[in-house]
Design an enzyme around this catalytic site. Structure first.
Site, PDB file in Angstrom:
ATOM      1  N   GLU A   1       0.819  -1.214   0.000  1.00  0.00           N
ATOM      2  CA  GLU A   1       0.000   0.000   0.000  1.00  0.00           C
ATOM      3  C   GLU A   1       0.854   1.266   0.000  1.00  0.00           C
ATOM      4  O   GLU A   1       0.487   2.263  -0.630  1.00  0.00           O
ATOM      5  CB  GLU A   1      -0.956  -0.010   1.190  1.00  0.00           C
ATOM      6  CG  GLU A   1      -1.930  -1.171   1.218  1.00  0.00           C
ATOM      7  CD  GLU A   1      -2.801  -1.286  -0.027  1.00  0.00           C
ATOM      8  OE1 GLU A   1      -2.905  -0.294  -0.788  1.00  0.00           O
ATOM      9  OE2 GLU A   1      -3.358  -2.368  -0.254  1.00  0.00           O
TER      10      GLU A   1
ATOM     11  N   TRP B   1       0.300  -5.831 -12.747  1.00  0.00           N
ATOM     12  CA  TRP B   1      -0.374  -6.196 -13.998  1.00  0.00           C
ATOM     13  C   TRP B   1      -1.094  -5.003 -14.633  1.00  0.00           C
ATOM     14  O   TRP B   1      -1.817  -5.160 -15.607  1.00  0.00           O
ATOM     15  CB  TRP B   1      -1.342  -7.363 -13.765  1.00  0.00           C
ATOM     16  CG  TRP B   1      -2.536  -7.017 -12.915  1.00  0.00           C
ATOM     17  CD1 TRP B   1      -3.785  -6.709 -13.345  1.00  0.00           C
ATOM     18  CD2 TRP B   1      -2.588  -6.958 -11.488  1.00  0.00           C
ATOM     19  NE1 TRP B   1      -4.613  -6.456 -12.277  1.00  0.00           N
ATOM     20  CE2 TRP B   1      -3.892  -6.604 -11.122  1.00  0.00           C
ATOM     21  CE3 TRP B   1      -1.632  -7.171 -10.475  1.00  0.00           C
ATOM     22  CZ2 TRP B   1      -4.281  -6.457  -9.793  1.00  0.00           C
ATOM     23  CZ3 TRP B   1      -2.021  -7.026  -9.165  1.00  0.00           C
ATOM     24  CH2 TRP B   1      -3.328  -6.670  -8.830  1.00  0.00           C
TER      25      TRP B   1
END
Length: 837
Positions: A244, A255
């Site tokens: 995070e 991705w």
């Protein structure tokens, strides 16, 4: 749980070697499923922020353009890298004791962040040889903040007990009024909220430029935070925070939040069809056109694999993260300065013009309040640089400002002006930058409005507040008497949907010490703030979740001014116009007479109850001790102990205690005899009683009798023994006196709410204001707690240890003014303000 996500991904296109950003946002869907997989909802949070903030996309485009220019410049020159150190504040929100994570668990997370970002984690050596040359030391470090936004020493951790059993991704955990904890200055600290989250969510972050300053930071599930303590496999090694914080530093998922046609804007990571979960075996390739790599980089921190199976950042990711920290980058303020425990270099000297008042011996700026900024201070030598204190104000918004002067003795007429450097050119000379002009001089508190034009740019800039004696000033003036203070203003995008200003203010049930204020409901309001004061004194702010508030502890025959504002999701209204209520005079009650005719053989030696501990001796058969008082809370039990003395032989004595609960001047009503003891020769007697909820609030009389050989009536004159009268102050929850108690759940310092008991609070301090004695009653804080009283300048003026549940502290020698009471029980520290009058 099954992980299924629909993701919106911002796609950029670049040409001519520089960051030219596409004007549209396109979206892709990832249908990749994981059983019991990682659930980061940063992409969903971005989608939400883009929908509510029309400036978010432009802000992010600017960040991306800066990032691409930074990366291009790196390829054109060799530079010696600087280690950036980021100060961190961890906001722990807990509904159960298990969620109140330990300091060791917090430190373990900081350690993991430093290992992962500095490539000192031992498992990075597991990286397949195909990617080994790309593993990067980002040269970014993290440290718990050592100084809070007010300049006070801190552990870098706040702890807040919340009534909410879990939070979602709507940022409620980032606001005290919504059961969470307000952010510290997000330009100076990385704010991490640790809390229980619903829906199997592990965490989410706010991308640079995507949202408001007061929601900027990272949210982590309690059991996914750190590598020791209350953590749950397979997310028990602290990598959720690594993931995070990567988002927070502008990294996308590995991705690209899309399929094989999407990218994460990093050149040395393979294209992937979707996220990976669990612990894949190498090689594992999902796209045929993934840039010549033989496998997905599933061991990258920005994938969705288990903690034990992610262990690397790449050089390209390092460059993206460092771009936002570099000079001119979106998060560069975090690492320019050392005031809060982090940073790399001292900030450049300000080029704003000098200004000051030459003398603050008679007057100074005591308070500046606008938006979330509520700064109180003493004299600061004529000028104070408070640019470490910031407030976020939205473009197009109108904001109430309250300006409070401070006086050493006599009051003087002061002229106020406020400037904001909207175009960030280091002066206040441009049209529209004078945002508040009082128009005349007065000694009273000033309330006005600051309007933020819709046309100004977003970002941080300076606000100058000037108070000059008896005449108008310029922004660069040095004048004889008064003071100037500078602050930081964060101009954000257009304000969120408006929150209406309450109307229809009224008062009812007015007595000499209590009254109820009411107002009309506001659509969308979750709570309301009520501020109350007498004359031109300081406001006391209380909170209500309904459209009325019962207030106790008022002074008789006194006019109170009150205002109300609404708190909606993500926004608060301005305060309403003032309304006024005047308390009634105190009714004069005449209690019946009573006494013992002789104290030659026996008398009441001592009475102990609450904060009363009166060792009196013989007093002629009757003693009026109504100058001594203690406070009783409805629903709470209290123990009274009465000690007799015999001058010779020991005699049998009977004891009775009455409290005039309904304040009608007698002790004849049901339940007003609170303790009775048949005749006994005991050296002391004790008993407990509970204050009924039906008792009237305010001051009333308690009568204690000791009669030889039989129980007395409350109005009896008898042969041998003694009677003593005392004052007790009965209250329920709310009090208009400023900050009578410190709360365990980090709520703003405010009055007690109806229904709270002493066990729910750290401590209670009363009366407030105090002139001679400040009584401290401990709640869940135990004895042997250390108490320190500080002046507003930070000087320590009283220090002692509390050895009993209730202690009287002598403050009679303190100068009049505001003080900070701090109590430390060895595990945590709670503070509150009080007034010495």
């Amino acid at each position: 749980m099954t992980f299924t996500k629909t993701i919106k991904s911002t796609l950029f296109s670049f040409g001519l070697g520089i960051g030219i950003l596409a004007s549209s946002i396109s979206f892709a869907q990832d249908s990749h499923n994981h059983k019991d997989g990682r659930t980061c909802t940063t992409d969903h949070n971005l989608e939400r922020l883009l929908s509510i903030n029309p400036d978010a996309k432009d802000n992010m485009d600017k960040v991306e353009s800066f990032t691409q220019n930074y990366i291009q410049n790196l390829s054109n020159q060799r530079t010696e890298a600087t280690v950036y150190t980021i100060p961190v504040v961890v906001h722990v929100l807990y509904n159960t004791s298990a969620q109140n994570v330990s300091q060791a668990q917090i430190q373990s997370q900081i350690d993991v962040l430093n290992e992962d970002f500095r490539r000192t984690n031992s498992d990075y050596t597991l990286t397949p040889s195909e990617f080994a040359g790309s593993v990067a030391d980002t040269e970014i470090e993290f440290v718990l903040a050592t100084t809070d936004p007010n300049g006070n020493a801190t552990t870098g951790v706040t702890r807040t007990s919340t009534s909410k059993s879990s939070f979602s991704t709507n940022d409620e955990m980032k606001f005290t009024a919504q059961g969470g904890k307000d952010a510290w200055d997000t330009q100076k600290y990385l704010n991490i909220w640790v809390c229980n989250m619903s829906g199997g969510i592990l965490g989410y972050a706010q991308f640079p430029g995507s949202g408001a300053a007061n929601t900027d930071g990272v949210v982590i599930l309690t059991t996914g935070f750190g590598s020791t303590g209350n953590v749950s496999a397979p997310f028990n090694e602290g990598r959720t925070a690594t993931h995070e914080v990567g988002h927070w530093l502008n990294l996308r998922h590995i991705w690209g939040d899309g399929n094989c046609s999407a990218d994460d804007y990093v050149s040395d990571t393979p294209i992937a069809a979707a996220s990976n979960g669990g612990c894949p075996s190498y090689p594992s390739k999902s796209c045929s056109n993934n840039g010549g790599f033989s496998s997905d980089m599933f061991m990258n921190y920005m994938d969705y694999t288990n903690d034990a199976c992610m262990y690397m950042f790449t050089t390209g990711q390092k460059n993206r993260m460092r771009a936002v920290l570099d000079a001119g980058g979106f998060r560069s303020d975090l690492v320019t300065g050392t005031d809060d425990g982090g940073g790399t270099t001292d900030p450049p000297a300000s080029s704003y013009c000098a200004t000051k008042g030459n003398s603050v011996s008679d007057e100074w700026i005591a308070g500046v309040k606008v938006g979330s900024l509520n700064k109180t201070s003493g004299a600061n030598g004529g000028y104070a640089d408070f640019t470490s204190s910031s407030v976020s104000l939205a473009k197009g918004s109108s904001n109430t400002v309250t300006l409070t002067p401070g006086f050493a003795g006599s009051s003087y007429n002061e002229y106020w002006k406020i400037w904001i450097d909207f175009n960030n050119d280091n002066d206040f000379d441009d049209a529209g930058e004078l945002v508040y002009d009082a128009g005349s001089a007065t000694s009273a508190v000033r309330t006005g409005t600051i309007a933020i034009p819709s046309s100004v740019a977003t970002g941080s800039t300076r606000m100058r507040v000037s108070m000059k004696y008896n005449g108008a000033q310029t922004s660069c003036e040095t004048f004889s008497y008064g003071e100037v203070e500078d602050y930081t203003v964060n101009i954000t995008g257009s304000s969120t949907p408006s929150c209406g200003v309450p109307s229809g203010l009224s008062s009812s049930s007015v007595t000499s010490s209590t009254f109820t204020v009411s107002w009309s409901s506001v659509s969308g309001a979750a709570s309301y703030d009520v501020q109350v004061r007498t004359g031109s004194g300081s406001w006391t702010t209380l909170n209500a979740t309904s459209t009325s508030l019962n207030l106790t502890g008022a002074s008789a025959s006194t006019q109170y001014e009150y205002q109300v504002r609404a708190n909606c999701s993500g926004a608060s209204s301005a305060y309403s116009s003032s309304a006024f209520v005047t308390t009634t005079s105190v009714p004069v009650l005449s209690y019946c007479s009573t006494k013992g005719n002789s104290v030659s053989d026996e008398f009441i030696q001592k009475v102990q109850v609450g904060s009363i501990n009166n060792n009196s001796g013989a007093n002629g058969g009757y003693a009026d001790f109504t100058n001594l008082s203690t406070t009783f809370t409805k629903g709470s039990a209290y123990t009274i102990t009465i000690t007799p003395t015999w001058t010779g032989s020991t005699y049998s004595e009977a004891y009775d205690v009455w409290v005039d609960y309904n304040q009608d001047g007698d002790f004849d009503d049901s339940g007003e005899k609170v303790y009775t003891r048949a005749k006994t020769t005991s050296s002391s007697v004790s008993g407990s009683f509970t204050i009924p909820s039906s008792a009237a609030n305010g001051s009333t009389r308690m009568r204690v009798t000791m009669k030889y050989n039989a129980n007395a009536t409350p109005c009896e004159t008898f042969s041998y023994g003694e009677v003593e009268d005392y004052t007790v102050i009965i209250g329920s929850a709310s009090s208009i006196n400023p900050a009578p108690m410190a709360y365990h759940n980090d709520r703003p310092q405010e009055a007690r709410v109806d229904g709270t008991k002493d066990g729910d609070v750290a401590f209670v301090a009363f009366p407030n204001p105090a002139s001679q004695i400040l009584n401290v009653r401990l709640g869940y804080f135990g004895t042997n707690s250390e108490v320190v009283i500080y002046s507003v300048t930070g000087a320590q003026v009283v220090r002692t240890t509390l050895t009993s549940q209730e202690t009287a502290i002598n403050v009679s020698k303190l100068p009049k003014g505001m003080y900070i009471l701090s109590i430390n029980n060895g595990r945590e520290v709670e503070t509150m303000k009080f007034i010495k009058e």
